[in-house]
Design a protein around this motif. Sequence first.
Motif, PDB file in Angstrom:
ATOM      1  N   LEU A  23       0.844  -1.193   0.000  1.00 17.10           N
ATOM      2  CA  LEU A  23       0.000   0.000   0.000  1.00 17.10           C
ATOM      3  C   LEU A  23       0.880   1.245   0.000  1.00 17.10           C
ATOM      4  O   LEU A  23       0.605   2.189  -0.726  1.00 17.10           O
ATOM      5  N   ILE A  24       1.920   1.211   0.807  1.00 16.60           N
ATOM      6  CA  ILE A  24       2.859   2.330   0.845  1.00 16.60           C
ATOM      7  C   ILE A  24       4.275   1.765   0.745  1.00 16.60           C
ATOM      8  O   ILE A  24       4.584   0.723   1.314  1.00 16.60           O
ATOM      9  N   GLU A  25       5.111   2.453   0.000  1.00 21.99           N
ATOM     10  CA  GLU A  25       6.518   2.070  -0.119  1.00 21.99           C
ATOM     11  C   GLU A  25       7.353   3.303   0.197  1.00 21.99           C
ATOM     12  O   GLU A  25       7.575   4.140  -0.677  1.00 21.99           O
ATOM     13  N   PRO A  26       7.782   3.421   1.449  1.00 21.28           N
ATOM     14  CA  PRO A  26       8.514   4.624   1.851  1.00 21.28           C
ATOM     15  C   PRO A  26       9.883   4.709   1.177  1.00 21.28           C
ATOM     16  O   PRO A  26      10.466   3.694   0.788  1.00 21.28           O
ATOM     17  N   SER A  37       6.004  10.018   3.176  1.00 16.98           N
ATOM     18  CA  SER A  37       5.467  11.307   2.731  1.00 16.98           C
ATOM     19  C   SER A  37       4.149  11.570   3.465  1.00 16.98           C
ATOM     20  O   SER A  37       3.566  10.666   4.072  1.00 16.98           O
ATOM     21  N   ARG A  38       3.690  12.803   3.387  1.00 13.77           N
ATOM     22  CA  ARG A  38       2.380  13.135   3.990  1.00 13.77           C
ATOM     23  C   ARG A  38       1.280  12.301   3.354  1.00 13.77           C
ATOM     24  O   ARG A  38       0.359  11.854   4.033  1.00 13.77           O
ATOM     25  N   TYR A  39       1.368  12.121   2.055  1.00 13.74           N
ATOM     26  CA  TYR A  39       0.377  11.304   1.335  1.00 13.74           C
ATOM     27  C   TYR A  39       0.371   9.871   1.879  1.00 13.74           C
ATOM     28  O   TYR A  39      -0.689   9.302   2.148  1.00 13.74           O
ATOM     29  N   LEU A  41       1.318   8.890   4.790  1.00 12.64           N
ATOM     30  CA  LEU A  41       0.778   8.907   6.147  1.00 12.64           C
ATOM     31  C   LEU A  41      -0.741   8.994   6.134  1.00 12.64           C
ATOM     32  O   LEU A  41      -1.417   8.377   6.965  1.00 12.64           O
ATOM     33  N   ARG A  42      -1.308   9.739   5.170  1.00 14.10           N
ATOM     34  CA  ARG A  42      -2.778   9.791   5.035  1.00 14.10           C
ATOM     35  C   ARG A  42      -3.322   8.416   4.665  1.00 14.10           C
ATOM     36  O   ARG A  42      -4.364   7.988   5.196  1.00 14.10           O
ATOM     37  N   LEU A  43      -2.637   7.708   3.770  1.00 18.41           N
ATOM     38  CA  LEU A  43      -3.072   6.357   3.402  1.00 18.41           C
ATOM     39  C   LEU A  43      -3.004   5.419   4.608  1.00 18.41           C
ATOM     40  O   LEU A  43      -3.918   4.617   4.826  1.00 18.41           O
ATOM     41  N   ALA A  44      -1.938   5.530   5.366  1.00 13.87           N
ATOM     42  CA  ALA A  44      -1.788   4.682   6.551  1.00 13.87           C
ATOM     43  C   ALA A  44      -2.882   4.976   7.575  1.00 13.87           C
ATOM     44  O   ALA A  44      -3.438   4.056   8.192  1.00 13.87           O
ATOM     45  N   ALA A  45      -3.226   6.260   7.750  1.00 19.55           N
ATOM     46  CA  ALA A  45      -4.288   6.626   8.690  1.00 19.55           C
ATOM     47  C   ALA A  45      -5.627   6.057   8.221  1.00 19.55           C
ATOM     48  O   ALA A  45      -6.418   5.557   9.030  1.00 19.55           O
ATOM     49  N   ARG A  46      -5.878   6.111   6.916  1.00 25.46           N
ATOM     50  CA  ARG A  46      -7.122   5.549   6.371  1.00 25.46           C
ATOM     51  C   ARG A  46      -7.150   4.033   6.573  1.00 25.46           C
ATOM     52  O   ARG A  46      -8.195   3.472   6.918  1.00 25.46           O
ATOM     53  N   ALA A  47      -6.016   3.380   6.380  1.00 28.70           N
ATOM     54  CA  ALA A  47      -5.938   1.934   6.608  1.00 28.70           C
ATOM     55  C   ALA A  47      -6.266   1.612   8.060  1.00 28.70           C
ATOM     56  O   ALA A  47      -7.008   0.669   8.345  1.00 28.70           O
ATOM     57  N   ARG A  48      -5.730   2.408   8.970  1.00 25.35           N
ATOM     58  CA  ARG A  48      -6.011   2.195  10.391  1.00 25.35           C
ATOM     59  C   ARG A  48      -7.511   2.322  10.680  1.00 25.35           C
ATOM     60  O   ARG A  48      -8.084   1.520  11.414  1.00 25.35           O
ATOM     61  N   GLU A  49      -8.159   3.331  10.072  1.00 25.13           N
ATOM     62  CA  GLU A  49      -9.607   3.503  10.252  1.00 25.13           C
ATOM     63  C   GLU A  49     -10.364   2.259   9.795  1.00 25.13           C
ATOM     64  O   GLU A  49     -11.265   1.784  10.500  1.00 25.13           O
ATOM     65  N   LEU A  50     -10.019   1.775   8.607  1.00 25.08           N
ATOM     66  CA  LEU A  50     -10.718   0.607   8.062  1.00 25.08           C
ATOM     67  C   LEU A  50     -10.475  -0.637   8.908  1.00 25.08           C
ATOM     68  O   LEU A  50     -11.400  -1.417   9.156  1.00 25.08           O
TER      69      LEU A  50
END
Length: 97
Positions: A23-26, A37-39, A41-50
């Motif tokens: 999902l993310i590749e830092p 990146s901020r983007y 981190l937003r994806l990771a936060a959304r994953a946490r919500e789900l």
Amino acid sequence: MGRAAEMLGVTPAFLRNLGAARLIEPQRSKGGHRRYSRYQLRLAARARELLDQGTPLEAACRIIILEDQLAEALRINTELQQRPDRHRTDDAGRISA
């Protein structure tokens, strides 16, 4: 990675799992540390919500990818609608300048 995990209220292992799920590749620093990146981190936060809602990780990643694709398609659609048309079609589908 530790700082990113702290900001999101997750564990470093959670971020590693998102990387393993692709999902993310830092990016990596010269010292080998993961940089998000901020983007991302937003994806990771959304994953946490789900995940908090009971969605399995694989499904959460797919949902996030689809949401991201939809947002991009909507952005492109809006951009195209705001452009002045160079060509218009008549009722028969013929293009006129």
